[in-house]
Design a protein around this motif. Structure first.
Motif, PDB file in Angstrom:
ATOM      1  N   ARG A   4       0.825  -1.323   0.018  1.00 21.08           N
ATOM      2  CA  ARG A   4      -0.018   0.236  -0.198  1.00 21.08           C
ATOM      3  C   ARG A   4       1.193   1.213   0.022  1.00 21.08           C
ATOM      4  O   ARG A   4       0.670   2.103  -0.303  1.00 21.08           O
ATOM      5  CB  ARG A   4      -0.758  -0.040   1.101  1.00 21.08           C
ATOM      6  CG  ARG A   4      -1.771   0.920   1.308  1.00 21.08           C
ATOM      7  CD  ARG A   4      -2.563   1.312   2.218  1.00 21.08           C
ATOM      8  NE  ARG A   4      -3.086   3.018   3.105  1.00 21.08           N
ATOM      9  CZ  ARG A   4      -3.497   3.176   3.689  1.00 21.08           C
ATOM     10  NH1 ARG A   4      -2.103   3.052   4.697  1.00 21.08           N
ATOM     11  NH2 ARG A   4      -3.162   4.688   3.565  1.00 21.08           N
TER      12      ARG A   4
ATOM     13  N   LYS B  48       1.869   3.889  -3.168  1.00 18.32           N
ATOM     14  CA  LYS B  48       1.190   5.512  -2.621  1.00 18.32           C
ATOM     15  C   LYS B  48       2.365   6.434  -2.886  1.00 18.32           C
ATOM     16  O   LYS B  48       2.586   7.248  -3.557  1.00 18.32           O
ATOM     17  CB  LYS B  48       0.829   5.949  -1.752  1.00 18.32           C
ATOM     18  CG  LYS B  48      -0.489   5.328  -1.633  1.00 18.32           C
ATOM     19  CD  LYS B  48      -1.498   5.394  -0.603  1.00 18.32           C
ATOM     20  CE  LYS B  48      -3.196   5.087  -0.767  1.00 18.32           C
ATOM     21  NZ  LYS B  48      -4.398   5.572  -1.892  1.00 18.32           N
TER      22      LYS B  48
ATOM     23  N   CYS C 114      -5.843  14.421   2.753  1.00 13.85           N
ATOM     24  CA  CYS C 114      -6.761  14.166   3.141  1.00 13.85           C
ATOM     25  C   CYS C 114      -7.502  14.092   4.987  1.00 13.85           C
ATOM     26  O   CYS C 114      -7.755  14.318   5.555  1.00 13.85           O
ATOM     27  CB  CYS C 114      -8.284  13.567   2.667  1.00 13.85           C
ATOM     28  SG  CYS C 114      -7.928  12.168   2.536  1.00 13.85           S
TER      29      CYS C 114
ATOM     30  N   ILE D  57       0.106   7.784   7.527  1.00 10.86           N
ATOM     31  CA  ILE D  57       0.940   7.410   6.474  1.00 10.86           C
ATOM     32  C   ILE D  57       1.363   8.572   6.419  1.00 10.86           C
ATOM     33  O   ILE D  57       3.031   8.525   5.840  1.00 10.86           O
ATOM     34  CB  ILE D  57      -0.266   7.763   5.272  1.00 10.86           C
ATOM     35  CG1 ILE D  57       0.873   7.804   4.237  1.00 10.86           C
ATOM     36  CG2 ILE D  57      -0.920   9.473   5.726  1.00 10.86           C
ATOM     37  CD1 ILE D  57      -0.264   8.273   2.749  1.00 10.86           C
TER      38      ILE D  57
HETATM   39  S1  SF4 Z   1      -4.691  10.590   3.640  1.00  9.23           S
HETATM   40 FE1  SF4 Z   1      -6.132  10.482   1.974  1.00  9.23          FE
HETATM   41  S2  SF4 Z   1      -5.853  10.442   0.294  1.00  9.23           S
HETATM   42 FE2  SF4 Z   1      -3.607  10.269   1.332  1.00  9.23          FE
HETATM   43  S3  SF4 Z   1      -3.411   8.173   1.752  1.00  9.23           S
HETATM   44 FE3  SF4 Z   1      -5.013   8.523   3.798  1.00  9.23          FE
HETATM   45  S4  SF4 Z   1      -6.997   9.063   2.457  1.00  9.23           S
HETATM   46 FE4  SF4 Z   1      -5.775   8.002   0.876  1.00  9.23          FE
END
Ligand code: SF4
Ligand code: SF4
Length: 351
Positions: free
Chosen positions: A297, A301, A318, A331
């Motif tokens: 994952r 990304k 987001c 993340i």
């Molecule tokens: S912060 Fe938002 S756009 Fe970024 S990986 Fe998480 S859910 Fe997806």
């Protein structure tokens, strides 16, 4: 580009006019959160939301979408023939989408609209949709859009951007589609106003950030083999929530569903975090452990996408996956680890 002013009463009147030519989708309160729904007559969007739990990506890419129907009744002449499922590509508007979610639609377009293949279902809904953004003056604590190639007044992917000025709105048309929508709504009054007046203040409220500057040049195998994946993936329960709430995740699976002699072929959202996502018919699973899946994952990304499309990271900041993850996998931390490891590799090579 001419900025338009809209009073709060004119907004309601304009939305009523839009309903005659468009299906109208907007944010509404639902249980403890907000979500995008088709707005029935007399229901206006609720702009008290910060952001919705699920992004509005499902309006262009439904969670479950019929592709074909068929019958197994061999007494019928059309037995076993696939027939296109009925589709509705009539004009629609997503009213009040946040700039991050609109940019996410532009990122996912890179997957569905390529030189080699144009996904007819995604393109049908995308082309039918007008995207009206609502600038984000009160971001969530977990937002990091300004360091993810986006921002609270970002315009990419939008046909109109609206800014709430208390007793009225300002609207900035960004495309021909957007200008047409403003005309249908009757919102045509030019404003002598600086549309971006609140932009810097909104950006200053984004309290967290990610460092991404070394991801593109990082050695892919060094990141893939990094020792931090064990720690990051330890708590993951592979629930898939992070991918379902993410506006930039686009994976789907195709399934046949048969009831009696009637069948349909549908595509449904899928998740790289599910153990059976990559299982082969032999039973072999190339991503057989949660370490493999969590690494996939984040590598997709933050590294593979960056290298393939040269459009930054596949994340708009987001913060939904941070808020929704039941075990607090973040993340921002993972991106930081990957970016710092890339820096270490550069230093090691320079020695
Ligand atoms: S912060 Fe938002 S756009 Fe970024 S990986 Fe998480 S859910 Fe997806
Ligand atoms: S939401 Fe958290 S626990 Fe669930 S799959 Fe994603 S990272 Fe794992």
């Amino acid at each position: 580009m001419t900025v338009i002013t809209i009073t709060k009463t004119e907004l309601s009147d304009g939305l009523a006019a839009l309903r005659k030519g468009y299906k109208l989708f907007g944010p509404v309160a639902e249980k403890s959160s907000y979500t995008f729904r088709e707005l029935e007559k007399d229901r206006d969007p609720d702009f008290s939301y910060q952001n919705t739990r699920l992004s509005p990506k499902g309006i262009v890419f439904p969670q479950s979408e019929d592709m074909f129907t068929y019958t197994l009744d061999s007494t019928r002449e059309d037995a076993h023939f696939l027939k296109e499922a009925p589709k509705d590509y009539s004009p629609r508007v997503i009213f009040g989408i946040r700039p991050c979610d609109a940019k996410a639609v532009s990122l996912t377009r890179m997957n569905f609209d390529t030189r080699a293949y144009r996904d007819p279902y995604w393109m049908g809904l995308f082309e039918a949709t007008t995207f009206v953004g609502m600038a984000c003056d009160t971001p969530c604590q977990t937002c990091f859009c300004t360091t993810a190639g986006c921002g609270p007044y970002h315009e990419e992917g939008l046909d109109v951007l609206i800014s709430d000025r208390g007793d009225h709105y300002l609207a900035k048309p960004l495309s021909e589609k957007g200008r047409q929508l403003l005309a249908v709504a009757g919102w045509l009054k030019p404003a002598e106003a600086d549309f971006d007046k609140n932009k810097a203040a909104a950006e200053a409220k984004i309290g967290s950030s990610v460092a991404t500057d070394r991801l593109a040049s990082a050695d892919t195998l060094a990141l893939y083999g990094a020792d931090f994946w064990e720690d990051i993936s330890f708590a993951c329960i592979n629930c898939g929530t992070c991918t379902f709430v993410c506006p930039t995740c686009w994976c789907f699976d195709i399934q046949d569903e048969v009831h009696g002699k009637t069948g349909k072929r549908a595509r449904n959202w899928d998740s790289c975090m599910f153990p059976i996502f990559t299982i082969h018919t032999t039973g072999h699973n190339p991503r057989g452990t949660k370490l493999h899946r969590v690494r996939q994952r984040f590598m997709h990304k933050l590294k593979y996408f960056v290298g393939k499309y040269e459009a930054g990271i596949m994340c708009v900041g987001c913060g939904r996956c941070i808020r929704a993850c039941p075990v607090n996998i973040d993340i921002r931390n993972v991106c930081g680890l990957m970016n710092s490891r890339a820096a270490e590799n550069v230093c090691a090579e320079g020695k």
